[in-house]
Design a protein around this motif. Structure first.
Motif, PDB file in Angstrom:
ATOM      1  N   ILE A  49      38.209  43.080  49.733  1.00  0.00           N
ATOM      2  CA  ILE A  49      39.391  43.795  49.235  1.00  0.00           C
ATOM      3  C   ILE A  49      39.888  43.162  47.936  1.00  0.00           C
ATOM      4  O   ILE A  49      40.222  43.858  46.969  1.00  0.00           O
ATOM      5  N   GLN A  50      39.912  41.832  47.888  1.00  0.00           N
ATOM      6  CA  GLN A  50      40.378  41.148  46.678  1.00  0.00           C
ATOM      7  C   GLN A  50      39.467  41.439  45.487  1.00  0.00           C
ATOM      8  O   GLN A  50      39.942  41.597  44.356  1.00  0.00           O
ATOM      9  N   ASP A  57      41.576  46.856  37.374  1.00  0.00           N
ATOM     10  CA  ASP A  57      42.111  46.925  36.010  1.00  0.00           C
ATOM     11  C   ASP A  57      41.082  46.549  34.948  1.00  0.00           C
ATOM     12  O   ASP A  57      41.440  46.253  33.807  1.00  0.00           O
ATOM     13  N   GLY A  58      39.783  46.548  35.317  1.00  0.00           N
ATOM     14  CA  GLY A  58      38.749  46.304  34.314  1.00  0.00           C
ATOM     15  C   GLY A  58      37.635  45.400  34.814  1.00  0.00           C
ATOM     16  O   GLY A  58      37.691  44.858  35.922  1.00  0.00           O
ATOM     17  N   THR A  59      36.609  45.244  33.988  1.00  0.00           N
ATOM     18  CA  THR A  59      35.449  44.439  34.362  1.00  0.00           C
ATOM     19  C   THR A  59      35.816  42.963  34.479  1.00  0.00           C
ATOM     20  O   THR A  59      36.756  42.490  33.840  1.00  0.00           O
ATOM     21  N   LYS A  60      35.054  42.252  35.299  1.00  0.00           N
ATOM     22  CA  LYS A  60      35.281  40.822  35.504  1.00  0.00           C
ATOM     23  C   LYS A  60      33.938  40.106  35.622  1.00  0.00           C
ATOM     24  O   LYS A  60      32.974  40.640  36.176  1.00  0.00           O
ATOM     25  N   THR A  61      33.893  38.884  35.110  1.00  0.00           N
ATOM     26  CA  THR A  61      32.727  38.035  35.314  1.00  0.00           C
ATOM     27  C   THR A  61      32.857  37.335  36.663  1.00  0.00           C
ATOM     28  O   THR A  61      33.937  37.341  37.277  1.00  0.00           O
ATOM     29  N   LEU A  62      31.779  36.710  37.099  1.00  0.00           N
ATOM     30  CA  LEU A  62      31.826  35.966  38.352  1.00  0.00           C
ATOM     31  C   LEU A  62      32.849  34.837  38.250  1.00  0.00           C
ATOM     32  O   LEU A  62      33.586  34.561  39.209  1.00  0.00           O
ATOM     33  N   SER A  63      32.906  34.199  37.089  1.00  0.00           N
ATOM     34  CA  SER A  63      33.875  33.121  36.891  1.00  0.00           C
ATOM     35  C   SER A  63      35.306  33.627  37.037  1.00  0.00           C
ATOM     36  O   SER A  63      36.155  32.977  37.656  1.00  0.00           O
ATOM     37  N   GLN A  64      35.582  34.800  36.480  1.00  0.00           N
ATOM     38  CA  GLN A  64      36.924  35.370  36.587  1.00  0.00           C
ATOM     39  C   GLN A  64      37.258  35.740  38.031  1.00  0.00           C
ATOM     40  O   GLN A  64      38.386  35.541  38.487  1.00  0.00           O
ATOM     41  N   GLY A  70      40.270  32.637  44.151  1.00  0.00           N
ATOM     42  CA  GLY A  70      40.344  31.256  44.615  1.00  0.00           C
ATOM     43  C   GLY A  70      39.187  30.881  45.518  1.00  0.00           C
ATOM     44  O   GLY A  70      39.308  29.976  46.352  1.00  0.00           O
ATOM     45  N   SER A  71      38.059  31.564  45.349  1.00  0.00           N
ATOM     46  CA  SER A  71      36.889  31.326  46.201  1.00  0.00           C
ATOM     47  C   SER A  71      35.701  30.860  45.369  1.00  0.00           C
ATOM     48  O   SER A  71      35.651  31.071  44.153  1.00  0.00           O
ATOM     49  N   SER A  72      34.748  30.266  46.027  1.00  0.00           N
ATOM     50  CA  SER A  72      33.556  29.760  45.350  1.00  0.00           C
ATOM     51  C   SER A  72      32.546  30.881  45.142  1.00  0.00           C
ATOM     52  O   SER A  72      32.607  31.931  45.797  1.00  0.00           O
ATOM     53  N   SER A  73      31.584  30.640  44.249  1.00  0.00           N
ATOM     54  CA  SER A  73      30.503  31.608  44.034  1.00  0.00           C
ATOM     55  C   SER A  73      29.718  31.816  45.318  1.00  0.00           C
ATOM     56  O   SER A  73      29.285  32.935  45.625  1.00  0.00           O
TER      57      SER A  73
END
Length: 295
Positions: A49-50, A57-64, A70-73
């Motif tokens: 859900i998060q 509201d737009g594209t995001k990288t894995l880092s973002q 607040g979670s790990s890859s």
């Protein structure tokens, strides 16, 4: 033979007691049963859900996505793969984005979250008032009122709601009022703004205007109707709610839960643009069924 068949058919109806749309409701229940696992799996996953909400509201990288959730890859990637396999999101040039299906799903999720949030935040207001007065098409978008406050009269400030109304109209260039009751004090305050050149529209019920025309306050209504910056509209049937919406703010009042007595001691107030837009649309909804009052 026909009479016998009709009797048997009628007795079957009486026996089952099923409403005419029973088949439709049963179909919806069946549909839910078939996809229940998918729905529960999605809503049980905080991360899924998060991720969807983060991409709304737009594209995001894995880092973002790591920063937002607040979670790990390691925790994110299995959830991302699940959402990709469901065609809710995709990746392009190392950035994740919602698919068309994902955008629709996420909007529905946001609506549910906002609706639940606003009813929980102001649960006493909704529980103690006749919220059924709000048309269904507007009630489903109640989440637009999340950034709002409840203004109450108290033992130490018995005119809190009224003074909030005064502050609200004093800071406005346009004022739209739907009023189920008559108040000389409110009318005087509105007349003051009209004389100062502020545009005001007022929606009132046919029964109420009839009472006002027979009252000592008729001269005030006459002035309201005679100004070029003021218009009065009449509704055949007045909704059981009160609304003041301006170019900047909204104040919503409801009847008590009995649906009989208007609660003058409590208003929901907001200056949030989304709430103001909701109120302006609600006012226009009622105005579309009204006729302009002329003396």
């Amino acid at each position: 033979m026909f009479e016998q068949s009709r009797t048997m058919y009628s007795s079957n109806i009486a026996f089952t007691g099923l409403p005419p749309n029973h088949g439709l409701r049963a179909k919806e229940v069946d549909q839910y049963t078939r996809i229940m696992g998918d729905i529960q799996a999605l809503f049980r996953s905080r991360l899924q859900i998060q991720i969807l909400l983060a991409l709304a509201d737009g594209t995001k990288t894995l880092s973002q996505l790591r920063d937002i959730t607040g979670s790990s890859s390691q925790a994110l990637i299995p959830k991302i793969r699940k959402l990709e396999s469901s065609n809710f999101m995709a990746i392009s040039d190392y950035e994740y984005h919602l698919t068309p299906v994902g955008k629709i799903l996420t909007k529905k999720i946001k609506d549910i979250i906002l609706f639940k949030s606003v009813t929980k935040k102001h649960n006493t207001f909704w529980d103690q008032h006749y919220s059924e007065a709000i048309p269904e098409d507007f009630f489903v978008n109640l989440g637009e009122l999340y950034n709002s406050d409840i203004i109450l009269d108290t033992n130490v400030d018995i005119f809190n709601v009224y003074f909030n109304f005064l502050r609200m109209i004093q800071d406005s260039k346009e004022i739209y009022i739907l009023s189920p009751i008559s108040s000389p004090a409110h009318t005087d305050a509105v007349l003051k703004r009209i004389r100062e050149g502020v545009y005001v529209e007022t929606l009132i019920g046919k029964d109420l205007i009839g009472q006002i025309l027979q009252s000592p306050h008729f001269d005030k209504i006459h002035e309201l109707a005679s100004h070029t910056t003021s218009k009065i509209f009449i509704l055949d049937e007045m909704p059981r709610l009160g609304l003041t919406v301006t170019d900047k703010q909204i104040s919503l009042g409801l009847y008590k839960s009995d649906g009989v007595t208007y609660d003058t001691t409590t208003d929901l107030f907001s200056a949030d643009p989304a709430a103001v837009a909701w109120g302006q649309k609600l006012y226009q909804y009622y105005k579309s069924n009204a006729v302009e009052f002329t003396l």
